[in-house]
Design an enzyme around this catalytic site. Structure first.
Site, mmCIF file in Angstrom:
data_model
loop_
_atom_site.group_PDB
_atom_site.id
_atom_site.type_symbol
_atom_site.label_atom_id
_atom_site.label_comp_id
_atom_site.label_asym_id
_atom_site.label_seq_id
_atom_site.Cartn_x
_atom_site.Cartn_y
_atom_site.Cartn_z
ATOM 1 N N GLY A 26 -20.790 6.202 0.038
ATOM 2 C CA GLY A 26 -20.095 6.451 -0.942
ATOM 3 C C GLY A 26 -20.238 5.863 -2.250
ATOM 4 O O GLY A 26 -20.908 5.401 -2.672
ATOM 5 N N ASN A 27 -18.418 5.511 -2.667
ATOM 6 C CA ASN A 27 -18.958 4.768 -4.453
ATOM 7 C C ASN A 27 -19.126 3.132 -4.069
ATOM 8 O O ASN A 27 -20.357 2.966 -4.729
ATOM 9 C CB ASN A 27 -17.230 5.251 -4.612
ATOM 10 C CG ASN A 27 -17.115 6.612 -4.864
ATOM 11 O OD1 ASN A 27 -17.984 7.007 -5.443
ATOM 12 N ND2 ASN A 27 -15.848 6.824 -4.764
ATOM 13 N N VAL A 28 -18.965 2.941 -2.871
ATOM 14 C CA VAL A 28 -19.321 1.567 -2.586
ATOM 15 C C VAL A 28 -20.537 1.454 -1.811
ATOM 16 O O VAL A 28 -21.362 0.717 -2.311
ATOM 17 C CB VAL A 28 -18.524 0.766 -1.640
ATOM 18 C CG1 VAL A 28 -18.409 -0.806 -1.761
ATOM 19 C CG2 VAL A 28 -16.786 0.662 -2.267
ATOM 20 N N GLY A 75 -22.527 4.333 5.324
ATOM 21 C CA GLY A 75 -21.432 5.249 4.024
ATOM 22 C C GLY A 75 -22.070 4.585 2.924
ATOM 23 O O GLY A 75 -22.549 4.048 2.297
ATOM 24 N N LYS A 97 0.644 -1.396 -0.231
ATOM 25 C CA LYS A 97 0.172 0.154 -0.293
ATOM 26 C C LYS A 97 1.005 1.372 -0.404
ATOM 27 O O LYS A 97 1.980 1.409 0.652
ATOM 28 C CB LYS A 97 -0.702 0.081 1.657
ATOM 29 C CG LYS A 97 -1.610 0.563 0.812
ATOM 30 C CD LYS A 97 -3.411 0.042 0.622
ATOM 31 C CE LYS A 97 -4.217 0.975 -0.166
ATOM 32 N NZ LYS A 97 -5.922 0.166 0.252
HETATM 33 P P1 NAI Z 1 -16.076 6.864 -0.096
HETATM 34 O O1 NAI Z 1 -15.019 7.776 -0.080
HETATM 35 O O2 NAI Z 1 -17.065 7.050 -1.801
HETATM 36 O O3 NAI Z 1 -17.861 7.512 0.490
HETATM 37 C C1 NAI Z 1 -17.013 6.597 2.245
HETATM 38 C C2 NAI Z 1 -19.032 7.862 2.674
HETATM 39 O O4 NAI Z 1 -18.428 7.253 3.680
HETATM 40 C C3 NAI Z 1 -18.899 8.813 2.296
HETATM 41 O O5 NAI Z 1 -20.156 9.023 1.682
HETATM 42 C C4 NAI Z 1 -18.793 9.338 3.557
HETATM 43 O O6 NAI Z 1 -18.920 10.447 3.976
HETATM 44 C C5 NAI Z 1 -19.188 8.514 4.696
HETATM 45 N N1 NAI Z 1 -19.090 8.005 6.159
HETATM 46 C C6 NAI Z 1 -17.737 8.649 6.207
HETATM 47 N N2 NAI Z 1 -17.904 8.948 7.781
HETATM 48 C C7 NAI Z 1 -18.575 8.170 7.926
HETATM 49 C C8 NAI Z 1 -19.572 7.743 9.197
HETATM 50 N N3 NAI Z 1 -19.024 7.420 10.428
HETATM 51 N N4 NAI Z 1 -20.909 7.630 9.621
HETATM 52 C C9 NAI Z 1 -21.722 7.801 7.960
HETATM 53 N N5 NAI Z 1 -20.923 7.944 7.046
HETATM 54 C C10 NAI Z 1 -19.987 7.750 6.869
HETATM 55 O O7 NAI Z 1 -15.116 5.479 -0.364
HETATM 56 P P2 NAI Z 1 -15.743 3.932 -0.914
HETATM 57 O O8 NAI Z 1 -14.826 3.761 -1.919
HETATM 58 O O9 NAI Z 1 -16.885 4.044 -0.988
HETATM 59 O O10 NAI Z 1 -15.153 3.289 0.118
HETATM 60 C C11 NAI Z 1 -15.911 2.475 1.985
HETATM 61 C C12 NAI Z 1 -14.916 2.047 2.624
HETATM 62 O O11 NAI Z 1 -14.787 0.184 1.319
HETATM 63 C C13 NAI Z 1 -13.451 2.458 2.642
HETATM 64 O O12 NAI Z 1 -13.600 1.378 3.816
HETATM 65 C C14 NAI Z 1 -12.900 1.739 1.511
HETATM 66 O O13 NAI Z 1 -11.750 1.027 2.210
HETATM 67 C C15 NAI Z 1 -13.241 0.287 1.767
HETATM 68 N N6 NAI Z 1 -13.271 -0.274 0.463
HETATM 69 C C16 NAI Z 1 -13.238 -0.262 -1.574
HETATM 70 C C17 NAI Z 1 -12.813 -0.726 -1.913
HETATM 71 C C18 NAI Z 1 -13.687 0.392 -3.624
HETATM 72 O O14 NAI Z 1 -13.438 -0.634 -4.704
HETATM 73 N N7 NAI Z 1 -13.693 1.829 -3.992
HETATM 74 C C19 NAI Z 1 -12.518 -2.006 -2.156
HETATM 75 C C20 NAI Z 1 -12.337 -3.071 -1.021
HETATM 76 C C21 NAI Z 1 -13.096 -1.708 0.291
#
Ligand code: NAI
Length: 366
Positions: A180-182, A178, A80
């Site tokens: 976000g993207n996922v 959360g 990483k």
């Molecule tokens: P992202 O940054 O697009 O979305 C995260 C969301 O969570 C944001 O909308 C944010 O406002 C919200 N958030 C943050 N803290 C919060 C809380 N305490 N309560 C409620 N909402 C909160 O990130 P993404 O890409 O969706 O990833 C989400 C998780 O999945 C991360 O932990 C990432 O490491 C993990 N992950 C993502 C992958 C991917 O393909 N994008 C692959 C494997 C793991």
């Protein structure tokens, strides 16, 4: 700042610190284990409070990638990168080209890609300096998030099947933390399956939008962990299962995308003791890695092949759940054990023959 005696240090093979004065790049690359093949793992760009926090993050994340690749049966190790700083203020072509040169100095032992705070166009810049970059804007796997979400959806179904004897999500209450993207993609998939959704995001406006679009119930970010549901899907940050949230959980299953969901291993033991089925994070969220790893396969990226391999996440989880029940041990322990067995087996076979063909193929990536 301790490195070898840091609690997050776990026999990492290499920890490298990079500084580039003209661009302001301050980065740490950690390679955890390359027994199974060259390390793969994204680049996180984050305004860490201090260097020690960044080091802890990169060490934990790199180890997670080793276990994730091993459990997804991929011929890769774990690594990483973290860049220290505010991406809004520091992002530049110069900085990512400096990162590309840093990655290149490892000679193919490590491939980087996007992660929190970085995007495909950043990887395009890094890719001007090195072929050891995945997830560029053109010609690769693209945004990994929908594939990750698909794997999580299949993993939730596997957990539901194990717990309730069927995998029909219709009417099942699922809380998504959360969006976000996922989490956003997952929520849409769950809605299509008829799940009764409860959603929350730190960004209340985003949660309101998703709730309106999908007919979900929105709750506050401080309430979501305690909602009474069958499935809780953490899709925000790591460390969400801790002493305080454990006392408030009211669910049968914890299965979501976030990395490092267990604050400490003992929190996995506590979930098990309470009869809450936990889908180990690095198993259920491997879809993004599986997707991007396709770029290194002969013939290059193929979406169909990626999705077919993502479907195996459900089988792997089902095996972990069954073994956990049979041996009366927590699921995270079983997953760690299987991953460690695979890594040990690769070490005994000797890693050089496995690694060389991958390195050779890497030149085609650039
Ligand atoms: P992202 O940054 O697009 O979305 C995260 C969301 O969570 C944001 O909308 C944010 O406002 C919200 N958030 C943050 N803290 C919060 C809380 N305490 N309560 C409620 N909402 C909160 O990130 P993404 O890409 O969706 O990833 C989400 C998780 O999945 C991360 O932990 C990432 O490491 C993990 N992950 C993502 C992958 C991917 O393909 N994008 C692959 C494997 C793991």
């Amino acid at each position: 700042m301790d490195v070898f005696s840091s609690p997050a240090f776990d026999d990492h093979e290499q920890v490298l610190f990079f500084y580039d004065r003209p661009s302001g790049l301050k980065a740490i690359i950690a390679l955890h284990d390359t027994s199974l093949g060259p390390a793969v793992g994204g680049c996180r760009f984050w305004p860490y409070a201090d260097d020690a926090e960044a080091l802890t993050d990169v060490l934990r994340l790199a180890k997670g990638m080793t276990y994730k690749a091993a459990m997804a049966d991929l011929p890769f190790g774990g690594g990483k990168t973290v860049i220290i700083g505010d991406p809004k203020a520091l992002r530049s072509e110069e900085l990512f080209r400096a990162l590309g040169r840093a990655v290149h100095s490892l000679g193919g032992l490590y491939y980087t890609g996007e992660d929190v705070g970085t995007c495909p166009s950043d990887m395009d810049w890094a890719g001007l300096e090195t072929p050891y970059v995945l997830g560029r804007s053109q010609g690769g796997g693209g945004d990994p998030s929908p594939v990750t979400a698909q794997g999580v959806l299949l993993g939730i179904k596997a957990a539901v099947r194990h717990r309730f004897g069927h995998d029909d999500l219709d009417g099942l209450r699922v809380a998504v933390q959360g969006l976000g993207n996922v989490g956003g993609n997952l929520a849409a998939g769950l809605a299509r399956e008829g799940a009764q959704l409860i959603v929350a995001d730190m960004d209340a406006g985003r949660a309101a939008l998703v709730a309106r679009e999908l007919g979900a119930r929105q709750v506050g970010a401080d309430e979501i962990m305690a909602t009474d549901v069958e499935v809780l899907a953490p899709c925000a940050l790591g460390g969400v299962i801790d002493d305080s949230s454990l006392a408030r959980l009211s669910c049968d299953i914890v299965a979501g995308a976030a990395n490092n969901q267990l604050c400490l291993p003992r929190h996995g033991e506590a979930l098990h003791a309470r009869g809450i089925l936990y889908a180990p994070d690095y198993v259920i969220n491997a879809g993004g890695l599986i997707n991007i790893a396709q770029e290194l396969r002969p013939g290059g990226y193929d979406r169909g092949r990626a999705l077919a391999q993502v479907a195996t996440i459900a089988t792997t989880l089902a095996e972990i759940f069954e073994r956990s029940e049979r041996e009366r041990r927590p699921t995270h322990e079983i997953a760690d054990e299987v991953a460690q067995e695979r890594i040990r087996a690769a070490r005994h076979l000797g890693d050089a023959p496995a690694r060389e063909p991958d390195r050779a193929r890497a030149h085609a990536v650039g």
